[in-house]
Motif scaffolding. Sequence first.
Motif, short mmCIF file in Angstrom:
data_model
loop_
_atom_site.label_atom_id
_atom_site.label_comp_id
_atom_site.label_asym_id
_atom_site.label_seq_id
_atom_site.Cartn_x
_atom_site.Cartn_y
_atom_site.Cartn_z
N SER A 1 37.94 41.54 63.71
CA SER A 1 38.08 42.45 64.84
C SER A 1 39.51 42.42 65.34
CB SER A 1 37.11 42.05 65.96
OG SER A 1 37.25 42.90 67.07
N SER A 2 39.86 43.43 66.08
CA SER A 2 41.20 43.46 66.69
C SER A 2 41.05 43.86 68.15
CB SER A 2 42.12 44.43 65.96
OG SER A 2 41.60 45.75 66.03
N ARG A 3 41.85 43.27 68.98
CA ARG A 3 41.83 43.59 70.40
C ARG A 3 43.26 43.64 70.92
NH1 ARG A 3 42.92 38.92 73.16
NH2 ARG A 3 42.51 36.94 72.08
N ARG A 4 43.43 44.25 72.06
CA ARG A 4 44.77 44.34 72.64
C ARG A 4 45.22 42.96 73.10
NH1 ARG A 4 47.51 48.57 74.10
NH2 ARG A 4 45.67 49.89 73.94
N HIS A 5 46.43 42.58 72.70
CA HIS A 5 46.96 41.27 73.06
C HIS A 5 47.28 41.24 74.55
CE1 HIS A 5 48.93 37.44 72.47
NE2 HIS A 5 48.65 37.49 71.19
N ARG A 6 46.94 40.14 75.21
CA ARG A 6 47.11 40.05 76.66
C ARG A 6 48.44 39.46 77.09
NH1 ARG A 6 41.06 38.00 78.56
NH2 ARG A 6 39.90 39.80 77.74
N ARG A 7 49.19 38.92 76.17
CA ARG A 7 50.46 38.30 76.56
C ARG A 7 51.47 39.37 76.95
NH1 ARG A 7 51.20 33.75 71.75
NH2 ARG A 7 49.31 32.55 72.25
N GLY A 8 52.10 39.14 78.09
CA GLY A 8 53.04 40.13 78.59
C GLY A 8 54.25 40.31 77.71
N ALA A 9 54.57 39.28 76.89
CA ALA A 9 55.77 39.37 76.06
C ALA A 9 55.56 40.29 74.86
CB ALA A 9 56.16 37.98 75.57
#
Length: 291
Positions: A192-200
């Motif tokens: 699966s793929s999800r949106r990365h939460r790290r601001g960088a």
Amino acid sequence: MSAFEFKREDERIQTIGESADLKSAPNDKIRQECIIANKVYDRCRQQYCLTPDELGPTIAAENVCIDGQHIEEGEVIIPPASAVSVSIENLKVKKIVVVNKKENEFRKGFWDIDLKYVFEYKLIFRETDHIIGSVKAASVFTKRVTLFGSTGSDLVIATDLMHHRHHESKTMDAEPFVMVEAKAIPLEATISSRRHRRGAEPEGHRHREVLVTIGLFAVVKIFRIVDLFVESKGFLIPKECEDISPLNPCDFFDNLDFPIDIFAPPHKKDFKPSAAAGFPRLKESEEDCDC
């Protein structure tokens, strides 16, 4: 009978020391005797279909290098960039931990038991038509159950059964003991793929991970060590051990049922997936855990 379930030529064959029937001592007069026993005060069964919502993304069960990226034990597994599918193999319940056990604040005699199940398995990554790698992975599930374990008080006991140094006296807690039996079944594994939460990370960056679905069957028991009166007919005297003659391999093979299922797969109307997969056919009409 499935294709690989074989019957022995001589069904009377037994393991040395194992007996088919145990004969009581000559004196068969029924009498009362006192025994020390682990008395079960309450028990329940659990049947959960554990989805990624309960398990989260899979984590590495050991340090591993995937696609040139080093992943430490306990970190989330990132699938190879070229992997289009994943499967799960060799699933087992690696460990069951009684995390906490305490008296329920509102129900006298009941105990809240926090359990942690640790699953271990192998993930097989594939491109369109071949395997590109594998990794040992793990998932963790925690659950609380509430069972009746009665009440007790702290006791001081001394015994040489456990070979304590100098047979010193020990304090036995007022708490009951817990026993858990469990079996896990693999159901599904997906990439699966999800949106990365790290601001960088750049806007729109997607993070790939592996999600699994696991079936869990478990029985939880709560017990205490007690003295019981039981009716007895005396000691059990086992029969003599039998000498087992080795079988001739060809004689053994010639007496096997022919595995017809291999050569004649069942029709759709005859196919029973629950029986084929080894799953229980029907749920028993027992109460589930008080969870």
